[in-house]
Design an enzyme around this catalytic site. Structure first.
Site, PDB file in Angstrom:
ATOM      1  N   ARG A 156       0.839  -1.206   0.000  1.00  0.00           N
ATOM      2  CA  ARG A 156       0.000   0.000   0.000  1.00  0.00           C
ATOM      3  C   ARG A 156       0.872   1.253   0.000  1.00  0.00           C
ATOM      4  O   ARG A 156       1.951   1.277   0.585  1.00  0.00           O
ATOM      5  CB  ARG A 156      -0.901   0.051   1.246  1.00  0.00           C
ATOM      6  CG  ARG A 156      -1.855  -1.112   1.408  1.00  0.00           C
ATOM      7  CD  ARG A 156      -2.529  -1.039   2.775  1.00  0.00           C
ATOM      8  NE  ARG A 156      -3.385  -2.176   3.050  1.00  0.00           N
ATOM      9  CZ  ARG A 156      -4.710  -2.184   2.936  1.00  0.00           C
ATOM     10  NH1 ARG A 156      -5.327  -1.078   2.551  1.00  0.00           N
ATOM     11  NH2 ARG A 156      -5.409  -3.249   3.220  1.00  0.00           N
TER      12      ARG A 156
ATOM     13  N   MET B 103      -3.394   7.104  -4.744  1.00  0.00           N
ATOM     14  CA  MET B 103      -2.300   6.230  -5.185  1.00  0.00           C
ATOM     15  C   MET B 103      -2.731   4.774  -5.032  1.00  0.00           C
ATOM     16  O   MET B 103      -3.860   4.490  -4.669  1.00  0.00           O
ATOM     17  CB  MET B 103      -1.037   6.564  -4.403  1.00  0.00           C
ATOM     18  CG  MET B 103      -0.494   7.951  -4.767  1.00  0.00           C
ATOM     19  SD  MET B 103       0.945   8.394  -3.791  1.00  0.00           S
ATOM     20  CE  MET B 103       0.251   8.520  -2.153  1.00  0.00           C
TER      21      MET B 103
ATOM     22  N   ARG C 267      -5.908   7.336  10.814  1.00  0.00           N
ATOM     23  CA  ARG C 267      -5.430   8.655  10.390  1.00  0.00           C
ATOM     24  C   ARG C 267      -6.453   9.687  10.819  1.00  0.00           C
ATOM     25  O   ARG C 267      -7.606   9.364  11.080  1.00  0.00           O
ATOM     26  CB  ARG C 267      -5.240   8.709   8.874  1.00  0.00           C
ATOM     27  CG  ARG C 267      -6.524   8.463   8.091  1.00  0.00           C
ATOM     28  CD  ARG C 267      -6.250   8.372   6.608  1.00  0.00           C
ATOM     29  NE  ARG C 267      -7.455   7.988   5.861  1.00  0.00           N
ATOM     30  CZ  ARG C 267      -7.456   7.537   4.623  1.00  0.00           C
ATOM     31  NH1 ARG C 267      -6.319   7.415   3.976  1.00  0.00           N
ATOM     32  NH2 ARG C 267      -8.587   7.218   4.018  1.00  0.00           N
TER      33      ARG C 267
END
Length: 876
Positions: A90, A101, A333
């Site tokens: 990842r 991405m 996050r």
């Protein structure tokens, strides 16, 4: 140099090196949370790859060491015939770029290990389901094979078998799909590598390459993320959410990202891998349902969510997988959130003792506050409409209505009960009545500080300008975009945040000022050293600004008060009069109107400062513009058309922005300024009789020299003193000036001798410094910005090198004469956060901006003060 870190070797402070995902995986590992083991290849390795276009020998050697460590930790091995090790690869940049991405799951599967996985798990279907996922992701990410090509294979087989869900696919179906997927490789001249080592190397390269894919580049540009950060790569042991009905995968937020409410929020799917949740191929369940299906797992997830939120002191976005009833964390996050949620969360975290007020203020993007204060289009309704044309997003908000092409028609339609969108080639002050009643204003020409843009922002109306694909014909009552023709009365919708124009009606949702925003703005006011005032010409503007916490009025533009029909008639009589005697009657009529204007503003301000600028624009702006208007005005004033044309020709100016305006008007027509001062004083006297004390702040525009300002100041002061003496009361007042020309900046020390305050008019100062016309920059400014000749639109963000240097010079010179000189900024950049930060650094006392930008400026001012205080402490 070390280029790979095991999760246990890192921490949250290593974000620049390990990326956000890697740093957080390391932090969670060290907190003892259930994180599958793995390691992170650093952003430095990405930079090395970008320079060499190959993975270095040193990196490959480190990779082998970490893969061996991972094999030892898990008891599995790459390409093992009995217990194969499978991993995910990842991306993870230092600044979160969700979905931009690439990621590849299930690396390590091949024709042999898929059978080993089936035997090991006693679940053949699961093994082949994982293999088909690897083939699709690897083909798309590494070889660029079309994602839709793989989807088409799935769809065809499901249709053939009559399935409605991927879960209905049998093992035999999955084997058939795998063969079809391999054929896609063959058709493209590729082959799927059977070597797990080759797979992981290709995946790592693909993730490094994805830093520069198109969507990532666009995302960075739109979100102002530096191009040179690079991405880390995270290699992590696979855990499987698609291992049966006791397994699953999901995303959870520790608070609602839309509202900020404190509750576990998110979605999950049983018997699925991560892409199933985000791709929409299956409808996920709210994470609350997990409490019913797997209560122990839910309670564990909720406890971890609380732990992480308290540890990071912010709302968290978690990715999790459940494998046979065991919970694993794959990511944590700081969660993306709406502006409204961001404000509520910041205030709640202060109240919960996790952060202090200063940190809460620094966490909010000032520009985002604008989105909280205007209506928005309903996302589902918006998705059903195509963009017709796009212009410059001059004033945020969402509006829908019937299109009209003149101010008079817009006004008439409004009075008949219609929702109105005013669409013009461009606007002039004479369009004000149509603008006032319009839900939105759209112009084909003009820039972000054009008349239409400034007025729209000031009124809080939605505005889009410079829509060059649009051509408006007010006589034909049509507007065209390519082959599409809009007729008067057609419904359109306007998004002032994106600049998009749509055909038809789109549902809007109203935005409200929440209690949390009011609290945040109170904190911001207490933290900042700069005041925040509003530009307001009407009680409506002022009331809106006061609702947002404005300190008062920093600029009232009196010329905006003269465009209503009965006032415009008197103004035209005034301008067209042959001598002072002929000006007396219209001046007397205007004085009464101005008195009420000023009385209403002073009374509503309730003791807050009100700065009124005396008349500024070129006189020709008040005169008719076309044959129809000339005929109407001539009839109204009892003039021959030839007489009117002669007077208009005499008043016409080659460059109105440099012509007969500002205090030049006072020198040539002193009775106009005297009238305005008398009106002001009558308003002050009326309020004094009511027990309300007003200290007038009078602003003289466009001063160029001490001598010029002294002459005009004497005119103003004499009028005030004579009237106060006759009334028998003492009036405290200040007479200041607008600094709008380079000469005024250079001679500011002399001008300060006769000015009680300075206020920068940055629109004109920018025009005169650059030699640009703000209404014409649409013809070349986009090219200048695209080619990076200019870093930003200087009418939106102050040019610190040129205009800013002149401003600092004026401040230093002015305060050399009067050390306590009050200095403000009342141009459009007064509401721009980047500009506000600069103004704070050069000692500006206050900024003044349109009502809807008051909260933005307030927060920006607080942040500027907090940053400056932090820097000062660091230096000491």
């Amino acid at each position: 140099m070390k280029q790979i870190y095991a999760f246990a070797e890192g921490n949250m402070e290593m974000r620049a090196l390990l990326g956000g995902k890697g740093a957080n995986l390391a932090e969670m590992t060290n907190l003892g949370l259930p994180v599958p083991p793995g390691f992170t290849m650093t952003t430095a390795a990405c930079h090395d790859y970008q320079q060499q276009h190959a993975l270095s020998d040193a990196l490959l050697a480190e990779l082998d060491q970490h893969l061996q460590a991972l094999e030892q930790a898990t008891g599995k091995r790459f390409d093992d015939p009995t217990a194969p090790l499978l991993v995910s690869v990842r991306s993870g940049a230092p600044i979160s770029m969700p979905g931009m991405m690439d990621t590849i799951l299930n690396i390590g599967l091949n024709d042999q290990t898929v059978q080993a996985l089936a035997t090991l798990t006693a679940d053949t279907r699961f093994a082949y389901d994982s293999y088909r996922r690897l083939l699709a992701m690897f083909g798309n990410v590494v070889y660029g094979l079309s994602e839709s090509a793989f989807d088409d294979v799935l769809t065809a087989i499901k249709q053939e078998k009559g399935y409605t869900s991927d879960l209905a696919l049998t093992t035999d179906d999955l084997k058939q799909i795998i063969q079809a997927f391999k054929q896609l490789y063959t058709d493209a001249g590729k082959s799927f590598p059977q070597s797990p080592k080759a797979q992981i190397l290709a995946a790592i390269v693909a993730v490094f390459e994805s830093w520069n894919n198109r969507r990532a580049v666009i995302y960075r540009r739109e979100n102002h993320i530096p191009e040179d950060l690079g991405t880390a790569v995270n290699v992590q042991t696979m855990v499987f959410g698609n291992a049966g009905e006791d397994s699953g995968t999901g995303v959870a937020f520790t608070r609602d990202p839309a509202t900020g409410e404190r509750a576990l929020f998110g979605e999950y799917l049983l018997n699925a891998q991560g892409e199933d949740v985000v791709s929409g191929v299956r409808t996920p369940q709210p994470v609350a349902v997990l409490h019913e299906q797997m209560p122990e797992v839910y309670d564990q997830l909720a406890a971890i969510a609380t732990t992480l939120e308290q540890h990071y002191r912010d709302m968290q976005d978690l990715e999790f997988t459940i494998e046979h009833g065991e919970l694993y964390l794959l990511q944590a996050r700081n969660g993306k959130r709406t502006p409204a949620a961001a404000v509520k969360i910041a205030v709640d975290l202060v109240n919960e003792g996790l952060i202090d007020r200063q940190e809460a203020l620094m966490r909010i993007d000032p520009k985002s506050l604008s989105d909280m204060l205007h209506p928005e289009f309903d996302p589902q309704a918006l998705a059903a409409h195509d963009v017709l044309a796009t212009g410059l997003p001059a004033s945020p908000g969402a509006a829908t209505g019937e299109v009209y092409f003149t101010a008079a028609e817009a006004k008439a339609a409004h009075e008949a009960g219609h929702q109105v969108i005013l669409m013009r080639q461009d606007t002039s002050p004479e369009d004000i009545e149509g603008m006032i009643v319009s839900q939105a204003i759209v112009t084909a020409r003009g820039g972000m500080t054009s008349h239409a843009a400034v007025v729209a922002r000031g009124m809080g109306a939605t505005g889009v300008v410079g829509m060059h694909a649009l051509s408006v014909d007010e006589h034909a009552k049509t507007a065209t975009v390519g082959d599409i023709v809009l007729h008067e009365g057609d419904w359109v919708s306007v998004d002032g945040t994106t600049g998009h124009l749509y055909r038809g009606r789109i549902t809007t949702t109203a935005a409200m000022v929440k209690e949390s925003l009011a609290t945040l703005l109170d904190w911001a006011k207490a933290a900042s050293r700069m005041g925040v005032y509003t530009n307001a010409d009407t009680p409506k503007d002022l009331q809106q600004a006061l609702t947002f916490g404005a300190d008062g009025i920093g600029l009232t533009r009196t010329e905006h008060m003269f465009f209503q029909p009965e006032r415009l008639l008197q103004m035209r009589r005034l301008i067209l009069a042959k001598d002072a005697e002929g000006r007396k009657a219209p001046l007397a009529a205007l004085e009464k109107m101005q008195e009420q204007d000023f009385y209403d503003l002073y009374r509503l301000a309730a003791g807050k400062s009100v700065t009124i600028r005396l008349l500024d624009p070129p006189l020709h702006e008040f005169l008719p513009h076309d044959l129809r208007e000339i005929n109407e005005v001539a009839n109204e004033l009892g003039l021959e058309q030839n007489q009117l044309r002669e007077r208009m020709a005499a008043l016409k100016e080659v460059n109105p922005m440099l012509g007969h305006r500002g205090d030049r008007l006072a020198v040539t027509f002193p009775d106009i300024y005297a009238m305005q001062v008398r009106a002001m004083m009558h308003a002050v006297f009326r309020l004094a009789d009511e027990g309300v004390t007003v200290a007038p702040h009078i602003m003289i525009p466009l001063t160029n020299s001490e001598t010029e300002l002294r002459w005009v100041r004497r005119l103003v002061v004499n009028e005030i003193e004579q009237m106060a003496s006759a009334k028998g009361i003492q009036v405290t007042y200040e007479v200041g000036t607008m600094i709008e020309t380079p000469r005024a900046c250079v001679t500011a020390d002399a001008i300060a001798n006769v000015a009680d305050f300075f206020s920068f008019g940055t629109n004109d100062l920018t025009q005169l410094t650059f030699g640009y016309s703000r209404d014409d920059v649409g013809s070349f400014l986009p090219a200048y910005l695209e080619k990076k000749i200019l870093p930003a639109d200087p009418f939106q963000t102050v040019d610190t090198e040129g205009v800013g240097t002149l401003m600092k010079m004026a401040i230093d010179k002015g305060r050399a004469t009067k050390s306590q000189l009050l200095i403000g900024v009342c141009g459009e950049v007064g509401g721009d956060p980047d500009s506000v930060a600069f103004f704070d650094s050069i000692g500006v006392s206050y900024v003044s901006c349109s009502p809807y930008r008051v909260p933005v400026a307030r927060l920006a001012a607080a942040q500027a003060t907090l940053r400056a205080t932090k820097k000062a402490k660091a230096r000491s």
